[in-house]
Design a protein around this motif. Structure first.
Motif, PDB file in Angstrom:
ATOM      1  N   UNK A   1       9.777 -18.675  -4.698  1.00 59.67           N
ATOM      2  CA  UNK A   1      10.879 -17.606  -5.004  1.00 59.67           C
ATOM      3  C   UNK A   1      10.383 -16.448  -6.081  1.00 59.67           C
ATOM      4  N   UNK A   2       9.388 -17.105  -6.845  1.00 59.15           N
ATOM      5  CA  UNK A   2       8.882 -15.949  -8.014  1.00 59.15           C
ATOM      6  C   UNK A   2       8.028 -15.040  -7.208  1.00 59.15           C
ATOM      7  N   UNK A   3       7.328 -15.771  -6.204  1.00 55.93           N
ATOM      8  CA  UNK A   3       6.483 -14.688  -5.425  1.00 55.93           C
ATOM      9  C   UNK A   3       7.223 -13.708  -4.312  1.00 55.93           C
ATOM     10  N   UNK A   4       8.304 -14.325  -4.081  1.00 55.99           N
ATOM     11  CA  UNK A   4       9.213 -13.389  -3.126  1.00 55.99           C
ATOM     12  C   UNK A   4       9.623 -12.355  -4.154  1.00 55.99           C
ATOM     13  N   UNK A   5      10.209 -12.492  -5.301  1.00 57.83           N
ATOM     14  CA  UNK A   5      10.724 -11.547  -6.154  1.00 57.83           C
ATOM     15  C   UNK A   5       9.660 -10.781  -6.715  1.00 57.83           C
ATOM     16  N   UNK A   6       8.377 -10.902  -6.779  1.00 54.22           N
ATOM     17  CA  UNK A   6       7.251 -10.138  -7.243  1.00 54.22           C
ATOM     18  C   UNK A   6       7.371  -9.043  -6.058  1.00 54.22           C
ATOM     19  N   UNK A   7       6.978  -9.448  -4.989  1.00 56.63           N
ATOM     20  CA  UNK A   7       6.893  -8.869  -3.519  1.00 56.63           C
ATOM     21  C   UNK A   7       8.027  -7.817  -3.491  1.00 56.63           C
ATOM     22  N   UNK A   8       9.371  -8.403  -3.752  1.00 53.71           N
ATOM     23  CA  UNK A   8      10.417  -7.421  -3.622  1.00 53.71           C
ATOM     24  C   UNK A   8      10.553  -6.320  -4.685  1.00 53.71           C
ATOM     25  N   UNK A   9       9.962  -6.685  -5.719  1.00 50.62           N
ATOM     26  CA  UNK A   9       9.899  -5.751  -6.835  1.00 50.62           C
ATOM     27  C   UNK A   9       9.120  -4.515  -6.346  1.00 50.62           C
ATOM     28  N   UNK A  10       8.075  -4.676  -5.819  1.00 49.81           N
ATOM     29  CA  UNK A  10       7.182  -3.579  -5.040  1.00 49.81           C
ATOM     30  C   UNK A  10       8.066  -2.759  -4.286  1.00 49.81           C
ATOM     31  N   UNK A  11       8.935  -3.416  -3.446  1.00 46.21           N
ATOM     32  CA  UNK A  11       9.748  -2.696  -2.492  1.00 46.21           C
ATOM     33  C   UNK A  11      10.927  -1.896  -3.311  1.00 46.21           C
ATOM     34  N   UNK A  12      11.386  -2.183  -4.054  1.00 47.94           N
ATOM     35  CA  UNK A  12      12.556  -1.610  -4.889  1.00 47.94           C
ATOM     36  C   UNK A  12      11.978  -0.437  -5.681  1.00 47.94           C
ATOM     37  N   UNK A  13      10.610  -0.366  -6.041  1.00 46.08           N
ATOM     38  CA  UNK A  13       9.885   0.496  -6.706  1.00 46.08           C
ATOM     39  C   UNK A  13       9.650   1.705  -5.683  1.00 46.08           C
ATOM     40  N   UNK A  14       9.061   1.532  -4.512  1.00 44.50           N
ATOM     41  CA  UNK A  14       8.766   2.164  -3.308  1.00 44.50           C
ATOM     42  C   UNK A  14      10.122   2.787  -2.868  1.00 44.50           C
ATOM     43  N   UNK A  15      11.180   2.000  -2.813  1.00 43.40           N
ATOM     44  CA  UNK A  15      12.338   2.479  -2.198  1.00 43.40           C
ATOM     45  C   UNK A  15      12.973   3.327  -3.042  1.00 43.40           C
ATOM     46  N   UNK A  16      13.277   3.132  -4.287  1.00 44.82           N
ATOM     47  CA  UNK A  16      14.209   4.254  -5.035  1.00 44.82           C
ATOM     48  C   UNK A  16      13.314   5.336  -5.178  1.00 44.82           C
ATOM     49  N   UNK A  17      12.063   5.305  -5.140  1.00 47.92           N
ATOM     50  CA  UNK A  17      11.340   6.786  -5.506  1.00 47.92           C
ATOM     51  C   UNK A  17      11.501   7.176  -3.918  1.00 47.92           C
ATOM     52  N   UNK A  18      11.522   6.808  -2.886  1.00 47.61           N
ATOM     53  CA  UNK A  18      11.563   7.721  -1.410  1.00 47.61           C
ATOM     54  C   UNK A  18      12.975   7.931  -1.162  1.00 47.61           C
ATOM     55  N   UNK A  19      13.860   7.265  -1.616  1.00 49.58           N
ATOM     56  CA  UNK A  19      15.273   7.519  -1.270  1.00 49.58           C
ATOM     57  C   UNK A  19      15.512   8.974  -1.907  1.00 49.58           C
ATOM     58  N   UNK A  20      15.009   9.243  -3.191  1.00 49.42           N
ATOM     59  CA  UNK A  20      15.288  10.361  -3.900  1.00 49.42           C
ATOM     60  C   UNK A  20      14.397  11.499  -3.221  1.00 49.42           C
ATOM     61  N   UNK A  21      13.491  11.352  -2.609  1.00 47.83           N
ATOM     62  CA  UNK A  21      12.540  12.256  -2.072  1.00 47.83           C
ATOM     63  C   UNK A  21      13.015  12.598  -0.587  1.00 47.83           C
ATOM     64  N   UNK A  22      13.775  11.465  -0.141  1.00 53.44           N
ATOM     65  CA  UNK A  22      14.453  12.042   1.448  1.00 53.44           C
ATOM     66  C   UNK A  22      15.601  12.783   1.241  1.00 53.44           C
ATOM     67  N   UNK A  23      16.161  12.420  -0.014  1.00 53.34           N
ATOM     68  CA  UNK A  23      17.325  13.535  -0.216  1.00 53.34           C
ATOM     69  C   UNK A  23      16.839  15.023  -0.514  1.00 53.34           C
ATOM     70  N   UNK A  24      15.971  15.078  -1.146  1.00 50.58           N
ATOM     71  CA  UNK A  24      15.608  16.140  -1.444  1.00 50.58           C
ATOM     72  C   UNK A  24      15.104  17.011  -0.034  1.00 50.58           C
ATOM     73  N   UNK A  25      14.421  16.236   0.790  1.00 47.62           N
ATOM     74  CA  UNK A  25      13.865  16.758   1.966  1.00 47.62           C
ATOM     75  C   UNK A  25      15.120  17.157   2.839  1.00 47.62           C
ATOM     76  N   UNK A  26      16.028  16.247   3.222  1.00 47.48           N
ATOM     77  CA  UNK A  26      17.160  16.355   4.052  1.00 47.48           C
ATOM     78  C   UNK A  26      18.086  17.622   3.445  1.00 47.48           C
ATOM     79  N   UNK A  27      18.055  17.701   2.072  1.00 42.91           N
ATOM     80  CA  UNK A  27      19.108  18.837   1.574  1.00 42.91           C
ATOM     81  C   UNK A  27      18.304  19.687   0.566  1.00 42.91           C
TER      82      UNK A  27
END
Length: 383
Positions: free
Chosen positions: A349-375
């Motif tokens: 579970x700890x390993x899954x959480x660490x891997x998911x932490x990378x995803x959250x980081x990547x995801x949060x950054x790109x959501x903001x960039x996606x909004x900027x590109x769309x609008x």
């Protein structure tokens, strides 16, 4: 040679058979013609020789050939198949087969035909017929074709049919495997209804299968408690398509926000449904978002895609974020990589959480960039 035993005629002859390796086998054929008339006995011997000559039977095969019962009519056999599906498949699968069979049984060329009379040409005519009905998408028609193929395969297993005809699904320009960009996601969410927007965020941020996992999600499976391994909470998938589908899914910040808001709104109304996405049907939850999904696509001017693509988008984004494939297999609930996971002991579970932490980081950054590109006109406000 024709001869008589008592009152019944028999025939007796030798037959040679050449094998593939060049050797020759000789057989003695002795059979009762089951008649007291010589002419009928001669005809019986001639018919036996004809079958041997044409290769219809082997000299050791029984003769006359055993009578084969006619295959059942599709309409009748479909009832037997549904009983089988009820016992051997999950409720959702049984329901899927039942709905598809209801449509198949409206087509007389299939419904009223013996199983061995259903050909590839018959199936093609059905596909064309269904496409003429406006509300039937390619996905719907292909579901019917897969069901038909499964029914006929079971008929073969049970000895009711010799072979399954070729059944080709219709081509799909963009199927379940398309991946949406962050900019496309932003445009879609901007035009989606509130219910669709919330369902989409859960689908693209968790990778849950829409029909079997997301739509029937219950509040008892939502845990918003903050823990080191899941700082934004977790969802528990109790059952699904396979045994590997049972899993716990850490949440992204925006999924946690959506769930908190929906729960607070439901409690304010004094009616908290057992389901996160309640519906008016018998099931108690929504079973489809087809119409609002189609409207959101049209309003956002995106190319057509299936709602299921949000799950595939999650998997692709997770992989792009650097998440290892074992963690991704656990989060996606894939059955085949689960075999590899038995030998990969570090997937805790700890390993899954660490891997998911990378995803959250990547995801949060790109959501903001996606909004900027769309609008782009609102980019300053977004930043």
């Amino acid at each position: 040679m024709i001869y008589k035993r008592g009152k019944v005629y028999w025939y007796n002859f030798r037959w040679s058979l050449k094998n593939e390796d060049g050797t020759v086998e000789s057989f003695r054929i002795v059979k009762s013609a089951k008649t007291h008339k010589r002419k009928q006995a001669e005809d019986a011997e001639d018919e036996h020789r004809r079958a041997l000559r044409l290769g219809e039977i082997h000299p050791n095969d029984p003769w006359p050939k055993p009578a084969v019962s006619a295959p059942p009519v599709f309409r009748v056999f479909s009832k037997e198949f549904l009983q089988y599906a009820k016992t051997h498949t999950k409720p959702g699968t049984h329901t899927f087969y039942s709905v598809c069979l209801d449509r198949l049984l409206t087509f007389a060329a299939i419904a009223d035909a013996p199983l061995n009379a259903i050909t590839g040409e018959t199936v093609s005519r059905y596909a064309r017929h269904r496409q003429e009905v406006p509300e039937n998408s390619v996905v719907t028609v292909n579901g019917d074709l897969r069901t038909l193929r499964r029914v006929l395969h079971i008929a073969v297993e049970w000895g009711k049919l010799d072979r399954v005809p070729s059944i080709h699904e219709l081509p799909q320009a963009q199927g379940r495997d398309c991946v949406l960009s962050f900019a496309e996601e932003a445009k879609y969410l901007a035009k989606a209804s509130e219910n669709l927007r919330d369902a989409t965020i859960l689908a693209v941020d968790t990778g849950m299968r829409p029909n079997s996992e997301l739509f029937p999600l219950k509040w008892t499976d939502v845990d918003l408690t903050v823990r080191p391994e899941s700082p934004h909470g977790v969802l528990h998938v109790r059952q699904g398509k396979t045994d590997s589908a049972q899993r716990s899914l850490p949440l992204t910040p925006r999924v946690a926000e959506v769930l908190q808001r929906r729960k607070k709104a439901a409690e304010a109304k004094g009616k908290l449904s057992a389901f996160v996405f309640p519906g008016a049907g018998i099931s108690g939850h929504i079973t489809s978002v087809q119409h609002p999904h189609k409207t959101a696509i049209e309003d956002s001017k995106l190319a057509s895609f299936e709602f299921y693509c949000w799950r595939h988008t999650f998997g692709t984004r997770a992989a792009q974020s650097g998440m290892d494939r074992f963690t991704l297999a656990r989060l996606m609930g894939h059955s085949s990589p689960a075999v590899a996971a038995r030998y990969y002991v570090h997937v805790t579970e700890t390993h899954v959480a660490a891997g998911f932490g990378k995803f959250v980081e990547y995801h949060t950054r790109n959501v903001a960039e996606g909004l900027a590109e769309a609008f782009p006109q609102a980019s300053e406000a977004i930043q």
